[in-house]
Design a protein around this motif. Structure first.
Motif, mmCIF file in Angstrom:
data_model
loop_
_atom_site.group_PDB
_atom_site.id
_atom_site.type_symbol
_atom_site.label_atom_id
_atom_site.label_comp_id
_atom_site.label_asym_id
_atom_site.label_seq_id
_atom_site.Cartn_x
_atom_site.Cartn_y
_atom_site.Cartn_z
ATOM 1 N N VAL A 47 3.445 53.370 50.505
ATOM 2 C CA VAL A 47 3.030 52.075 49.937
ATOM 3 C C VAL A 47 4.205 51.437 49.193
ATOM 4 O O VAL A 47 4.448 50.237 49.336
ATOM 5 C CB VAL A 47 1.795 52.248 49.025
ATOM 6 N N ILE B 131 -3.995 42.622 53.943
ATOM 7 C CA ILE B 131 -3.266 41.462 53.412
ATOM 8 C C ILE B 131 -3.438 40.244 54.322
ATOM 9 O O ILE B 131 -3.454 39.112 53.835
ATOM 10 C CB ILE B 131 -1.769 41.808 53.247
ATOM 11 N N ILE C 220 -0.910 53.672 57.669
ATOM 12 C CA ILE C 220 -1.008 53.006 56.361
ATOM 13 C C ILE C 220 -0.464 51.585 56.461
ATOM 14 O O ILE C 220 -1.071 50.637 55.949
ATOM 15 C CB ILE C 220 -0.278 53.822 55.273
ATOM 16 N N HIS D 22 -8.489 45.841 48.013
ATOM 17 C CA HIS D 22 -7.839 47.092 47.615
ATOM 18 C C HIS D 22 -7.837 48.076 48.776
ATOM 19 O O HIS D 22 -8.594 47.928 49.739
ATOM 20 C CB HIS D 22 -8.487 47.695 46.370
ATOM 21 N N TRP D 23 -6.951 49.054 48.676
ATOM 22 C CA TRP D 23 -6.794 50.097 49.690
ATOM 23 C C TRP D 23 -6.748 51.440 48.981
ATOM 24 O O TRP D 23 -6.236 51.560 47.878
ATOM 25 C CB TRP D 23 -5.488 49.884 50.465
ATOM 26 N N GLU E 289 -3.046 49.462 58.177
ATOM 27 C CA GLU E 289 -4.203 49.198 57.320
ATOM 28 C C GLU E 289 -3.867 48.176 56.234
ATOM 29 O O GLU E 289 -4.660 47.258 55.974
ATOM 30 C CB GLU E 289 -4.720 50.499 56.715
ATOM 31 N N LEU E 290 -2.682 48.299 55.623
ATOM 32 C CA LEU E 290 -2.298 47.330 54.603
ATOM 33 C C LEU E 290 -2.065 45.948 55.215
ATOM 34 O O LEU E 290 -2.429 44.937 54.622
ATOM 35 C CB LEU E 290 -1.047 47.812 53.863
ATOM 36 N N ARG E 291 -1.481 45.919 56.394
ATOM 37 C CA ARG E 291 -1.268 44.646 57.090
ATOM 38 C C ARG E 291 -2.606 43.961 57.356
ATOM 39 O O ARG E 291 -2.759 42.757 57.118
ATOM 40 C CB ARG E 291 -0.514 44.870 58.392
ATOM 41 N N VAL F 274 0.459 43.639 42.746
ATOM 42 C CA VAL F 274 -0.201 44.903 43.078
ATOM 43 C C VAL F 274 -0.203 45.811 41.861
ATOM 44 O O VAL F 274 0.811 45.956 41.172
ATOM 45 C CB VAL F 274 0.504 45.614 44.256
ATOM 46 N N VAL G 34 -4.810 51.071 45.560
ATOM 47 C CA VAL G 34 -3.813 49.999 45.590
ATOM 48 C C VAL G 34 -4.585 48.682 45.516
ATOM 49 O O VAL G 34 -5.301 48.325 46.453
ATOM 50 C CB VAL G 34 -2.963 50.077 46.882
#
Length: 188
Positions: A76, A185, A177, A125-126, A180-182, A58, A113
């Motif tokens: 994050v 990924i 967050i 990306h986020w 959303e990241l989960r 990352v 990110v």
């Protein structure tokens, strides 16, 4: 062709170096970091399960003057620590070339990110903010395309206030967050 960020590997700061080097907002940043707690055990388990993966890297484009960085990057950092994903922070002013590949509605908004494989190929990306907050800015930009309009400054002030309210008073956005990241990924 997928974008490759491998030339940036090893050029950034560790999360700790970023925090220690902050000249603005360091206390607020550290407070958000300390306030983080997992609200959903299944999210925590998902990120813990990534510890066996050594194929992800990352890069976070950030700046200590940015309110969204102060609110979002501590979360994050905590999530990526749980996942065991190697993370570097690049200061946006020193990395405009990379920033220009990740514009938000044509603008340079941070944090961004960037998830890449070990070869540097970007997987996704986020950022710069959770979707429910970003939606307010997106709607504002669609309704107010003329930055030179007489009422633009007052209207952007209003939307920024609304965005602050959308974040909430406390840690409400942290679980969002994480989700959303989960979701991001899970796609790679």
């Amino acid at each position: 062709m997928k974008q490759n960020v491998a030339p940036k590997f090893g050029q950034g700061l560790t999360p700790r170096q970023f925090v220690e080097g902050m000249t603005r907002n360091q206390q607020d940043f550290e407070a958000w970091y300390e306030k983080f707690a997992w609200e959903d055990e299944s999210d925590k388990e998902f990120f813990e399960s990534l510890n066996h993966r050594d194929d992800l890297r990352v890069i976070i484009l950030a700046a200590d003057w940015c309110g969204d960085v102060v609110r979002n990057v501590p979360v994050v950092f905590r999530i990526l620590e749980t996942a065991g994903i190697k993370t570097e922070v690049l200061i946006v002013e020193e990395n405009q070339d990379l920033m220009d590949n990740f514009l938000t509605m044509g603008g340079r908004s941070v944090p961004i990110v960037i998830f890449a494989d070990t070869g540097g190929y970007v997987l996704g990306h986020w950022g710069p903010r959770p979707e429910h907050v970003q939606r307010l800015m997106r709607e504002f930009k669609q309704e107010n395309p003329d930055r030179e309009a007489a009422d633009y400054d007052s209207k952007i002030g209003d939307v920024r206030k609304a965005m602050g309210q959308a974040y909430g008073e406390g840690t409400e956005s942290h679980a969002i967050i994480a989700k959303e990241l989960r979701g991001l990924i899970s796609g790679f």
